[in-house]
Design an enzyme around this catalytic site. Sequence first.
Site, PDB file in Angstrom:
ATOM      1  N   LYS A  52       0.841  -1.204   0.000  1.00 33.35           N
ATOM      2  CA  LYS A  52       0.000   0.000   0.000  1.00 33.35           C
ATOM      3  C   LYS A  52       0.876   1.255   0.000  1.00 33.35           C
ATOM      4  CE  LYS A  52      -3.886  -2.459   1.976  1.00 33.35           C
ATOM      5  NZ  LYS A  52      -4.613  -2.948   3.142  1.00 33.35           N
ATOM      6  N   GLN A  96      -5.141  -1.704   9.200  1.00 36.24           N
ATOM      7  CA  GLN A  96      -5.015  -3.032   8.614  1.00 36.24           C
ATOM      8  C   GLN A  96      -5.690  -4.074   9.503  1.00 36.24           C
ATOM      9  OE1 GLN A  96      -3.796  -3.580   5.552  1.00 36.24           O
ATOM     10  NE2 GLN A  96      -4.106  -5.788   5.699  1.00 36.24           N
ATOM     11  N   ASP A 119     -11.290   2.525   3.124  1.00 31.90           N
ATOM     12  CA  ASP A 119     -11.599   1.094   3.041  1.00 31.90           C
ATOM     13  C   ASP A 119     -13.084   0.855   2.757  1.00 31.90           C
ATOM     14  OD1 ASP A 119      -9.603  -0.862   3.280  1.00 31.90           O
ATOM     15  OD2 ASP A 119      -9.339  -0.494   5.427  1.00 31.90           O
TER      16      ASP A 119
HETATM   17  N1  GUN Z   1      -7.115  -7.038   5.587  1.00 35.18           N
HETATM   18  C1  GUN Z   1      -7.357  -7.790   4.487  1.00 35.18           C
HETATM   19  N2  GUN Z   1      -7.922  -7.032   3.507  1.00 35.18           N
HETATM   20  C2  GUN Z   1      -8.032  -5.782   4.008  1.00 35.18           C
HETATM   21  C3  GUN Z   1      -8.523  -4.564   3.467  1.00 35.18           C
HETATM   22  O1  GUN Z   1      -8.994  -4.470   2.333  1.00 35.18           O
HETATM   23  N3  GUN Z   1      -8.448  -3.493   4.303  1.00 35.18           N
HETATM   24  C4  GUN Z   1      -7.955  -3.580   5.557  1.00 35.18           C
HETATM   25  N4  GUN Z   1      -7.945  -2.476   6.300  1.00 35.18           N
HETATM   26  N5  GUN Z   1      -7.496  -4.682   6.092  1.00 35.18           N
HETATM   27  C5  GUN Z   1      -7.539  -5.787   5.317  1.00 35.18           C
END
Ligand code: GUN
Length: 287
Positions: A52, A96, A119
């Site tokens: 990211k 996350q 998100d």
């Molecule tokens: N963990 C697995 N996929 C995601 C996601 O799309 N966003 C976040 N914040 N955590 C995750």
Amino acid sequence: MAVRIDGKKISQQIKDELKEKVSALRQEGKEGTLAVIQVGADPASSVYVRNKKNACAYIGIGSLSYELKEDTSEEELLRLVEELNGKEEVKGILVQLPLPSHICEANVIHAISPEKDVDGFHPQSVGKLAIGEPGFAPCTPAGIIQLLKRSGIEIAGKHCVVIGRSNIVGKPMALLTLKENATVTVTHSKTKNLPEICRQADILIVAMGKPRFIGAEYVKEGAVVIDVGIHRDAGNKLCGDVKFEEVEPIASAITPVPGGVGPMTIAMLMDNCVRGIEKGPNTMLQG
Ligand code: GUN
């Protein structure tokens, strides 16, 4: 034999478009930063977080990274989210998941300002998605819509069967395909006659979290198959929820694992961040 939908190529296209947009926005004096919070050092999460941050650097937006200890309290985490909510330059906040079990994920998601909820997990974002108002859509299902559209696959009028009902993929996927005028069926672990229902799908979206579960008996000749799963098999090789070699000859188009849905999640996260920088959440469907 199915066409392989190239998620790596399509996500690269999207990131290149966003890079140009970011540069144009900078000319207008609009800039912003994504804040990424990771609690603990889960290796898979660390890889996602690094990807990211790299994507932010690629498209030209800032990223702030918070790597918190595993034993960080919920209170401390909520305090950090509050602080980031108040920072003007932070246009997106991502915590996350999964979080350590002593922290309530819902409390944390609810604490993120809906204006910075890149998100798309906040109840306000989910509600807006449900009633068709502009807002941030969750990245993985939004990425799947882009994969379909950019591969020239018509969604309107098609029967779309979604396997899985998670808040992150299954439910928003159903809402997004419905918004695209598909006829939608959502299935899950308690669904009876799953193969029979799946064989009715023109577009089968598999997000069940079971390695190599979906074989030929679940797929109609000529269907489009989207595999959201990502696992390591016994030989430590990446695989999805679909038995790829078995389904590829039957389907008209299929996403591989890796290189299908995976790269799209980050591309759409970047898209949401750019929207945050542009003028706040302004549209439900990314393009
Ligand atoms: N963990 C697995 N996929 C995601 C996601 O799309 N966003 C976040 N914040 N955590 C995750």
